[in-house]
Design a protein around this motif. Structure first.
Motif, short mmCIF file in Angstrom:
data_model
loop_
_atom_site.label_atom_id
_atom_site.label_comp_id
_atom_site.label_asym_id
_atom_site.label_seq_id
_atom_site.Cartn_x
_atom_site.Cartn_y
_atom_site.Cartn_z
N ALA A 88 -52.95 -54.05 39.78
CA ALA A 88 -52.66 -53.06 38.75
C ALA A 88 -51.24 -53.26 38.23
O ALA A 88 -51.00 -53.22 37.02
N GLY A 89 -50.30 -53.49 39.17
CA GLY A 89 -48.92 -53.69 38.76
C GLY A 89 -48.78 -54.89 37.84
O GLY A 89 -48.16 -54.78 36.76
N SER A 90 -49.38 -56.00 38.23
CA SER A 90 -49.28 -57.20 37.40
C SER A 90 -49.83 -56.96 36.00
O SER A 90 -49.21 -57.26 34.98
N LEU A 91 -51.01 -56.38 35.95
CA LEU A 91 -51.66 -56.15 34.67
C LEU A 91 -50.86 -55.18 33.83
O LEU A 91 -50.67 -55.39 32.62
N ALA A 92 -50.35 -54.14 34.47
CA ALA A 92 -49.60 -53.13 33.73
C ALA A 92 -48.33 -53.73 33.12
O ALA A 92 -47.98 -53.43 31.98
N PHE A 93 -47.67 -54.61 33.87
CA PHE A 93 -46.46 -55.22 33.32
C PHE A 93 -46.78 -56.19 32.19
O PHE A 93 -46.04 -56.28 31.21
#
Lengths: 480, 480
Positions: A88-93
């Motif tokens: 989620a973090g990767s995609l959100a960034f």
């Protein structure tokens, strides 16, 4: 009634009993309490608080949500949570990078659209059986984290810092969980699965012996399915029947556990699931046997008693073999290759012989009329004219039919007063006097069927012994 | 192999198929996407943001966690969450009130102790079966909220304001969830339970008919349990066998749903659970019937064919009755009181007659020797000396035993080359030639048993019809 039972004394008794039945429950509860206290120290102690700050609530949340009863479940949930957060973090960034390139309005629209899309797609993914089984929690965490970061990024500039701090505290929480579940009084799903398999086999052994005992006992067996709910026989096999989801959950969690007290391969959880499936099939045969005790039509006691010895012996042998299997699994040794079949074979043969020696069983009531009838039929069948059988059967059956239908209509007339539906099939069954031996034949056949299923159980237990590297069987091991 | 199946094309196909099989999945996914977008608007739109502020993440969290597939599940989770939060809030403020009376050190110790105690006790509570079943999620939320508030209260002075703001945003999130799950394309657990019951009854009807057809079909049935895994008969009844947890979950969620398309009482979920239990018991009989197709010992085709007609008719009638029951539940009408039993009764009677007309069935191979043997035995049994039966059996059986054991030992010697364990029970069973009729007798008895169980199913369906106020049966309704 419900209220009556909930007096304070009985609640205390239940409370105590719950822990006495399985002390690991109390241990787990204390572990959760200790973990939460440890994490809250981060907030309560000044020097520690300066390090982590407000975000300590994420560590608390992690402990509350992730710390499960068994080590496997904790690891499974923790890794799901970790992976979900990471993705989620990767995609959100990535999304934030795209959004910040453009104006404020586009950014808002873009965030709204991505929230909608990611929300729909990941919810849809949860319907895949494979995802649902292994990664359901991970997807929820992914969705949660993605939304939190994406939405926050609209107004908070330094989302990266926020995310990093939260990740730290989550890592602290996860660390506490792993420490508690793996190193302090660990509770293993693999052990549970192992013990559950043993208790299932023992339950089957007990119930098959009890079934046969009750079938030949002197007391009248009561009919009806309601009674079976508190029946000791039912109690023994019911855990087997509904074991599928328990088996699968325990195996799933066991698959996440590092090997612990075992010397060889990883934990053979798949083999336990296979054994569970075979045991369920064995259980269905036991249910059918149990059903023989409860049917409307019963073979008379006098006829049954003729076969009491071989049946009881066969059941005892099956039960003994199952007990030996359970024992071998419990002690993690391979099962004896000898003990299982010698006596069993003998018992089967005895039953066979007993059955062969009673050809008169398929007759109706024992009146002299009927025996004469049978003799006539036998005389007919001894003639080598197989084509004629069918027609002779026809005439005979039509003759019997007239007599029987008269009888049935009389009986159903009598019954009409008691029941609203005189043509109800239950009445129909009792009014027809099926060949006396039919129910017993079914019982015997199911017993033989149980032996055949026992063979499959033995195969699976042996496979388990090989895969899990159980120790070799030695003559002294054999306690039964 | 697993990797091979995961080509992009097949993933797309699976993706599409999942939605086509049950379009409600796609609808639910879109609903989640819309809800998340709605909630995120609170953050993205300036005037709204000023109202709620940073705490909007709690609304997002609520939507992600609470919005479930069916309305009942959403309500159950939402109420659990609400109650958990409320209790935790009350308790936390009580504790804060005690803690703030005293000094900073005492306060820290007090908070640590209360975190430990409440954490341990509420984790222990989750082991109570009743709590686990209904309020597991609520207890988790209670624990989470209690810890967040208690720990925060150590450093934040105005915890009350913080808590109130969070409560507001949670209420907004819950409102969106309730709106989406109850009013926009609602998906009811009650409907699922209803349809699941119908499909289970239909599956049983199909598999009992298929079982009997295969038993009397010309092709040789294959033995072995492995095959049964992809068997169409197995496919039809397997949903019934493992239905317990699904039934109970659906019923639990249905119990939270407000009545919707029904005219009378609340949804009779308990009756569906009861029906499910009865159907499982019926299913076990079908499993045993199916087992008759797969055993090692089989009655010869020629003998079986004698009973083909009555058995097939009986199975057809049972299957028809089940189909009529399924149909009545599907159309929410009471089942026909007549159609179920007339033909069934007739079929039972025919089977009875057919069985009575074949007393020679309990014999071994049809050689002339054996028939002579039987005649001798019959002559013996016609004499009215019941005490002598047992001894005569003994001598007869011991004579047969010699012959048989010779034969068995020869067979097992032959088998020794192929198998490692010559005394394996599977071999023992096939080498013993049980009375030919035994397996068929079991089959017939199980069929009759199925009729008896059918009666219980009819009772439960009728009770369901009464409790759920299904419409009265009318003659025109009867489509079968």
């Amino acid at each position: 009634m419900e209220k009556m039972k909930r007096s304070p004394a009985s609640i205390c008794r239940n409370f105590w009993k719950l822990g006495r039945d399985d002390p690991r429950r109390a241990i787990h509860s204390i572990k959760v309490g200790v973990s939460l206290t440890l994490v809250s120290l981060l907030y309560l102690l000044n020097p520690l608080f300066k390090g982590v700050g407000e975000n300590v609530i994420w560590a608390v949340m992690t402990v509350v949500v992730v710390l499960e009863f068994t080590a496997g479940a904790t690891l499974c949930k923790g890794l799901n949570r970790g992976l979900g957060t990471l993705f989620a973090g990767s995609l959100a960034f990535l999304f934030k990078f795209i959004a910040t390139e453009s104006g404020k309005v586009f950014c808002a629209v873009f965030i709204g659209a991505s929230v909608f899309l990611i929300g729909s797609i990941s919810t849809y993914l949860r319907f895949f059986p494979n995802v649902k089984k292994n990664y359901d929690y991970g997807v929820v965490i992914f969705l949660l984290t993605f939304n939190l970061i994406t939405i926050s990024s609209y107004r908070v500039d330094d989302v990266l810092k926020l995310a990093r701090e939260r990740l730290y505290t989550m890592a602290i929480g996860s660390g506490v969980c792993i420490l508690m579940s793996l190193f302090i009084f660990p509770i293993w799903s693999g052990e549970d699965l192992h013990n559950f398999s043993v208790s299932k086999i023992e339950g089957l052994a007990k119930s098959i012996a009890a079934c046969v005992d009750e079938y030949f006992s002197d007391g009248e067996p009561d009919a009806g399915i309601d009674k079976s709910m508190e029946d000791p026989i039912y109690e023994n096999y019911k855990a087997v029947l509904d074991s599928k989801s328990t088996d699968e959950t325990l195996a799933l969690h066991a698959s996440w556990e590092p090997r612990h007290s075992w010397h060889c391969n990883p934990f053979p959880w798949q083999q336990y699931v296979k054994l569970g499936a075979i045991l369920r099939h064995f259980g269905y045969t036991v249910v059918a046997l149990h059903g023989c005790l409860q049917t409307e039509i019963q073979t008379p006691k006098s006829v049954r008693l003729l076969f009491k010895d071989p049946c009881t012996r066969l059941a005892t042998e099956v039960s003994k073999a199952l007990m030996e299997l359970a024992d071998s699994i419990r002690n993690r040794r391979q099962c004896s290759p000898e003990i299982l079949s010698d006596h069993l074979h003998q018992a089967l043969q005895d039953l066979d012989t007993a059955l062969k020696s009673q050809p008169r069983l398929f007759l109706g009531p024992n009146g002299p009329n009927n025996t004469a009838n049978m003799l006539a039929l036998v005389a007919e069948t001894t003639r080598p004219k197989p084509e004629k059988h069918l027609s002779s059967v026809k005439t005979e059956s039509s003759a019997l039919f007239d007599w029987r239908s008269k009888r049935v209509s009389k009986q159903s007339m009598e019954a009409e007063g008691r029941f609203l539906r005189p043509t109800l099939s239950k009445l129909a069954i009792t009014s027809l006097e099926f060949s006396e031996a039919l129910p017993f034949a079914a019982f015997a056949a199911l017993l033989v069927e149980a032996v055949a299923k026992l063979d499959l159980v033995i195969e699976e237990v042996e496979a388990l012994g090989r895969i899990a590297c159980f120790k070799e069987f030695q003559v002294g091991d054999d306690v039964i």
